[in-house]
Design a protein around this motif. Structure first.
Motif, short mmCIF file in Angstrom:
data_model
loop_
_atom_site.label_atom_id
_atom_site.label_comp_id
_atom_site.label_asym_id
_atom_site.label_seq_id
_atom_site.Cartn_x
_atom_site.Cartn_y
_atom_site.Cartn_z
N GLY A 1 14.23 11.18 -0.63
CA GLY A 1 14.17 10.07 0.32
C GLY A 1 13.00 8.83 0.10
O GLY A 1 12.61 8.17 0.94
N LEU A 2 12.73 8.60 -1.14
CA LEU A 2 11.89 7.59 -1.56
C LEU A 2 12.60 6.24 -1.53
O LEU A 2 13.82 5.96 -1.70
CB LEU A 2 11.58 7.70 -3.20
N HIS A 3 11.76 5.30 -1.22
CA HIS A 3 12.34 3.82 -1.05
C HIS A 3 12.22 2.96 -2.33
O HIS A 3 11.47 3.72 -3.21
CB HIS A 3 11.65 2.90 -0.08
N GLY B 1 6.22 15.35 -2.33
CA GLY B 1 5.83 14.62 -1.10
C GLY B 1 6.75 14.98 -0.17
O GLY B 1 7.98 15.36 -0.54
N PHE B 2 6.47 14.80 1.15
CA PHE B 2 7.62 14.90 2.41
C PHE B 2 7.57 13.48 3.11
O PHE B 2 6.94 12.68 3.32
CB PHE B 2 6.72 15.76 3.00
N GLY B 3 8.83 13.67 3.78
CA GLY B 3 9.31 12.24 4.55
C GLY B 3 8.70 12.49 5.78
O GLY B 3 7.89 13.35 6.00
N GLY C 1 0.26 12.39 -1.83
CA GLY C 1 0.41 11.42 -0.61
C GLY C 1 0.96 10.10 -0.82
O GLY C 1 0.88 9.20 -0.27
N SER C 2 0.97 9.82 -2.56
CA SER C 2 1.71 8.60 -2.83
C SER C 2 2.59 8.99 -4.06
O SER C 2 2.17 9.29 -5.09
CB SER C 2 0.18 7.71 -3.33
N ALA C 3 3.72 8.52 -3.80
CA ALA C 3 4.85 8.71 -4.94
C ALA C 3 4.16 7.93 -6.10
O ALA C 3 4.44 8.31 -7.22
CB ALA C 3 6.19 8.18 -4.49
N ILE D 1 0.86 -1.25 0.02
CA ILE D 1 0.11 0.08 0.04
C ILE D 1 0.74 1.17 0.03
O ILE D 1 1.74 1.54 1.03
CB ILE D 1 -0.87 0.13 1.25
N ASP D 2 0.93 2.03 -1.13
CA ASP D 2 1.72 3.31 -1.27
C ASP D 2 0.72 4.36 -0.99
O ASP D 2 -0.14 4.45 -1.82
CB ASP D 2 2.55 3.44 -2.64
N GLY D 3 0.98 5.24 0.12
CA GLY D 3 -0.19 6.08 0.40
C GLY D 3 -0.84 5.69 1.69
O GLY D 3 -1.92 5.69 1.73
C1 LIP Z 1 4.33 7.60 0.99
C2 LIP Z 1 4.96 7.90 -0.42
C3 LIP Z 1 4.61 9.45 -0.49
C4 LIP Z 1 5.53 10.12 0.75
C5 LIP Z 1 4.69 9.81 2.06
C6 LIP Z 1 5.17 8.29 2.21
P1 LIP Z 1 3.90 5.21 2.26
O1 LIP Z 1 4.79 6.20 1.06
O2 LIP Z 1 4.62 7.17 -1.40
O3 LIP Z 1 5.34 9.82 -1.72
O4 LIP Z 1 5.23 11.61 0.53
O5 LIP Z 1 5.39 10.63 2.89
O6 LIP Z 1 6.42 7.84 2.38
O7 LIP Z 1 4.93 5.17 3.32
O8 LIP Z 1 2.61 5.68 2.60
O9 LIP Z 1 4.18 3.60 1.64
#
Ligand code: LIP
Length: 294
Positions: A235-237, A185-187, A214-216, A110-112
């Motif tokens: 800082g994306l994974h 987006g922000f960390g 809120g979702s890269a 789940i991204d976001g």
């Molecule tokens: C999210 C990223 C988004 C970032 C959020 C968060 P998650 O991933 O997709 O771009 O801005 O802070 O890191 O943690 O929801 O899988």
């Protein structure tokens, strides 16, 4: 969407060990299956009575993970073990054995996750297949939107909604940076967020506007679909960008992604932009001090 029969491990593996289109079909199928699970379980766990113990945190108190994240990743892992034995898997919620095929699946179940928790309709399942660290196929399922974005390297980027025909994705033809709609987006770390706030303050007067969805994965798919003109985030994974960066690239965007073995703690920037604004956008990011790791 090409259906992948549940017990087709030998055929899928033998005939297309690294065929991008065959890998795309698997990514689409499994992203769709996991998205259906996420929809069903959200109703039970987040909206229903099963919320107790369903949510915990990871890097900071504002970085959540839910049992639905874990269930989604487990479903994908189980299906890949049948369809693609010998491939390795890197998931947001865990690692795995080394690959004997050169293919590594990179999964964000789940991204976001914050949007998922709050019921904001912008969260996705992301599945990419990488060959020697380069994404060659990927799919992103927009869970609430019931839309699947996908790409195979050299074969274009596509999207399709519920029962809809596949549509080719093309990013915008914008050439004026001052008219560019920029997603970011922000960390979760407060110190990084302070630096990210300074950077976005520098950009705001220079572009059309900013969107923080809120979702890269969805940000980069919207770039591919021509719904934003550019995107950047620090800082994306790998699981945040592995599939959607390929989708955006195959839609004509210019991409700068971190090394495949990087992690969010490196703070490296991911950039995607329509070709007509890519150079100016990278120049603006440089002026804002955003080309360095945060
Ligand atoms: C999210 C990223 C988004 C970032 C959020 C968060 P998650 O991933 O997709 O771009 O801005 O802070 O890191 O943690 O929801 O899988």
């Amino acid at each position: 969407m090409v259906r992948v029969p549940e017990n087709s491990s030998h055929q899928a593996h033998a005939s297309s060990a690294s065929d991008p289109e065959a890998l795309r079909a698997i990514a689409e199928q499994l992203a769709a299956e996991a998205a259906e699970l996420v929809r069903q379980r959200r109703a039970e766990v987040i909206e229903g009575q099963a919320r107790d113990g369903a949510v915990s945190t990871k890097s900071t108190a504002t970085d959540p993970v839910t049992i639905v994240d874990q269930e989604s990743e487990e479903l994908i892992r189980t299906r890949l073990a049948t369809l693609r034995p010998g491939d390795s898997i890197l998931g947001e919620e865990g690692g795995g054995a080394a690959s004997t095929t050169g293919i590594r699946w990179v999964i964000d179940p789940i991204d976001g996750t914050v949007n998922f928790l709050y019921g904001i309709d912008a969260y996705a399942v992301s599945i990419a297949a990488q060959l020697d660290g380069t994404s060659i196929a990927g799919a992103v399922a927009d869970v609430p939107g019931r839309r699947i974005y996908s790409a195979a390297r050299g074969h274009g980027a596509w999207q399709h909604g519920p029962g809809g025909k596949p549509e080719r994705l093309r990013c915008t033809t914008e050439t004026n940076l001052g008219h560019a709609l920029v997603a970011t987006g922000f960390g979760y770390d407060p110190a990084r967020r302070a630096e990210q706030g300074s950077i976005v303050a520098h950009l705001l007067p220079e572009v059309r506007d900013i969107r923080r969805i809120g979702s890269a994965a969805i940000d980069l798919c919207l770039l591919a679909a021509g719904r934003v003109d550019a995107y950047y985030e620090h800082g994306l994974h790998p699981w945040d960008w592995a599939a959607a960066s390929l989708i955006a690239e195959e839609a004509g965007a210019v991409l700068v992604t971190p090394p495949a073995d990087s992690s969010g703690s490196d703070g490296i920037v991911t950039i995607g932009a329509a070709p007509g604004v890519a150079e100016a956008f990278q120049g603006l990011l440089g002026e804002a001090g955003a080309l360095r790791a945060l």
